[in-house]
Scaffold this active site. Structure first.
Site, PDB file in Angstrom:
ATOM      1  N   VAL A 202       6.390  -6.977   5.699  1.00 33.81           N
ATOM      2  CA  VAL A 202       5.495  -7.505   4.647  1.00 33.81           C
ATOM      3  C   VAL A 202       4.088  -7.642   5.226  1.00 33.81           C
ATOM      4  CG1 VAL A 202       4.966  -9.526   3.216  1.00 33.81           C
ATOM      5  CG2 VAL A 202       7.343  -8.838   3.534  1.00 33.81           C
ATOM      6  N   HIS A 203       3.107  -7.043   4.608  1.00 39.20           N
ATOM      7  CA  HIS A 203       1.733  -7.293   5.079  1.00 39.20           C
ATOM      8  C   HIS A 203       0.685  -7.170   3.979  1.00 39.20           C
ATOM      9  CE1 HIS A 203       1.617  -2.883   5.103  1.00 39.20           C
ATOM     10  NE2 HIS A 203       0.309  -2.981   5.071  1.00 39.20           N
ATOM     11  N   ARG A 204       1.099  -6.786   2.773  1.00 41.40           N
ATOM     12  CA  ARG A 204       0.141  -6.529   1.694  1.00 41.40           C
ATOM     13  C   ARG A 204      -0.654  -7.796   1.377  1.00 41.40           C
ATOM     14  NH1 ARG A 204      -1.170  -1.972   1.738  1.00 41.40           N
ATOM     15  NH2 ARG A 204       0.868  -1.080   1.862  1.00 41.40           N
ATOM     16  N   ARG A 234      -1.266 -10.195  10.112  1.00 38.46           N
ATOM     17  CA  ARG A 234      -1.789 -10.847   8.903  1.00 38.46           C
ATOM     18  C   ARG A 234      -0.753 -11.848   8.361  1.00 38.46           C
ATOM     19  NH1 ARG A 234      -4.834  -9.980   4.062  1.00 38.46           N
ATOM     20  NH2 ARG A 234      -5.614  -7.936   4.599  1.00 38.46           N
ATOM     21  N   ASP A 276       6.766  -3.922   1.686  1.00 39.98           N
ATOM     22  CA  ASP A 276       5.651  -3.682   0.766  1.00 39.98           C
ATOM     23  C   ASP A 276       4.730  -2.607   1.350  1.00 39.98           C
ATOM     24  OD1 ASP A 276       4.307  -5.023   2.773  1.00 39.98           O
ATOM     25  OD2 ASP A 276       3.725  -6.741   1.537  1.00 39.98           O
TER      26      ASP A 276
END
Ligand code: UD1
Ligand code: UDP
Length: 354
Positions: A202-204, A234, A276
């Site tokens: 997950v990084h969006r 992030r 994502d």
């Protein structure tokens, strides 16, 4: 003939590797690193593992707001391109480094080649969508990974300089997949068995905002383990800021961001992947691993149409339902080319201007 590749993020180092190999016999290939990703695990590891030449120029952009980051790259890239006087500037994907490279190139009068052109989520709230649309408009050579990408450009009235070449990440998977399987010891290191775990990334931007993070941790807690979670910085700092990191670490096997070989080995043997990431959705398909995409939209719509990928909200109940419904589809056609996209791109880039 001189080609400058502008790269700056993890997926761009990966995409540039087969291009560097294909361009080497045809032209002088100069690599410029914008410095957007600077940690060893997001940058240097990919140069080492994928044999990418060290950057000829490095701009110290670092992190910041979109304006700070893109502005700093524009200022840094302009003199570098002026000193190199390239025939073609290659930009990759849809990040701020892509946009900055393309903007400096067009204003300086250099031809632009866009690798991974024509992808659309049709969601302009996504920074990457804006980067793609602008980059495609100002490019001269548009290298599309799929027919859908070609059609997206045509729908925007862009039909010149459009080339269906396939996806360079298929090239990387073909070149380095076997090495990953031979060399990586990640399953042993994590004490997990093939087909015995779920992989999540997950990084969006939208998934690391305050509203999404609580749901992310609840979702991690609701999935039956083992759950392997290589954590993008992030996401790590967003979880840490809100005091949620320890809960995430209790719910999942949290690792630092992994190198390409370990990540590829981990993905290849996963029962299912939640992500994502654009690249990971596609790689899950290439490895025949069912994928749940934690977003409202996807650019890789073919994987969804075939049933290998499904969009799911970041919501524990929705994810639990989708996990229970996963079936492995019978059909698995080669959606994104034959593993020779980089050779086609290199030939087109090196061809005389008509
Ligand atoms: C960027 C791209 C995204 C791409 C992703 C690949 C944009 C707008 N976003 O997102 O499209 O999918 O790269 O991974 O270009 N950080 C570190 N170390 C680093 C780099 C970043 O700790 O080496 C942290 C910083 O806190 C930074 C945050 O990660 O603020 C976000 O980094 P940034 O490069 O702005 O965006 P990504 O989320 O990595
Ligand atoms: N990847 C990796 N290590 C990780 C997570 C991802 O090497 O810990 C690779 C993955 O195999 C894919 C690429 O990074 O090739 C995807 O990058 P990312 O998810 O950061 O960006 P996106 O594709 O969404 O732009």
């Amino acid at each position: 003939m001189k080609v400058v590749s502008v790269v700056g993020n993890r997926p761009q180092f990966i995409k540039a590797a087969p291009l560097a190999r294909a361009l080497a016999p045809l032209c002088d290939h100069v690599l410029v690193h914008t410095g957007q990703h600077y940690d060893e695990e997001l940058s240097a590891v990919f140069f080492d593992e994928l044999g990418l030449q060290p950057p000829d120029h490095r701009i110290e952009t670092g992190s910041g707001s979109h304006a700070q980051q893109t502005g700093s790259m524009l200022v840094g890239l302009e003199p570098v391109l002026a000193s190199e006087q390239p025939d073609v500037v290659l930009v990759y994907g849809d990040t701020n480094s892509t946009l900055a490279g393309a903007l400096v190139a067009v204003k300086s009068g250099y031809r632009i080649g866009h690798v991974e052109s024509g992808l659309r989520s049709f969601d302009r709230a996504m920074p990457e969508e804006v980067n793609r649309v602008v980059t495609d408009v100002i490019s001269d050579l548009r290298f599309c990974p799929s027919q859908v990408a070609v059609d997206n450009l045509a729908a925007e009235g862009i039909t010149q300089g459009v080339h269906l070449v396939g996806d360079v990440m298929v090239d990387v998977a073909a070149q380095f997949g076997p090495l990953a399987r031979r060399r990586s010891t990640i399953l042993e290191r994590l004490s997990i068995e093939p087909q015995g775990y779920t992989l999540i990334t997950v990084h969006r931007q939208s998934n690391t905002e305050a509203a999404a993070l609580g749901a992310l941790v609840e979702m991690l807690e609701s999935i039956e383990g083992p759950l392997v979670f290589p954590l993008h910085p992030r996401t790590e700092s967003a979880l840490s800021r809100r005091g949620l990191l320890e809960r995430a670490e209790r719910a999942a096997l949290v690792t630092p961001p992994l190198g390409y070989l370990d990540f590829t080995a981990l993905l290849a043997s996963a029962r299912v992947c939640l992500t994502d990431s654009g690249g990971v959705q596609k790689e899950a398909y290439l490895q025949s691993v069912p994928c749940l995409t934690l977003r409202d939209t996807s650019e890789w719509v073919e994987t969804i149409e075939l049933g290998w990928n499904r969009l799911v909200a970041m919501d524990p109940a929705a994810v639990a339902k989708a996990l229970a419904e996963i079936r492995t589809p019978a059909e698995h056609p080669p959606l994104y080319g034959d593993g020779h996209a980089a050779d086609r791109i290199a030939e087109l880039v090196a061809a005389p201007v008509p």
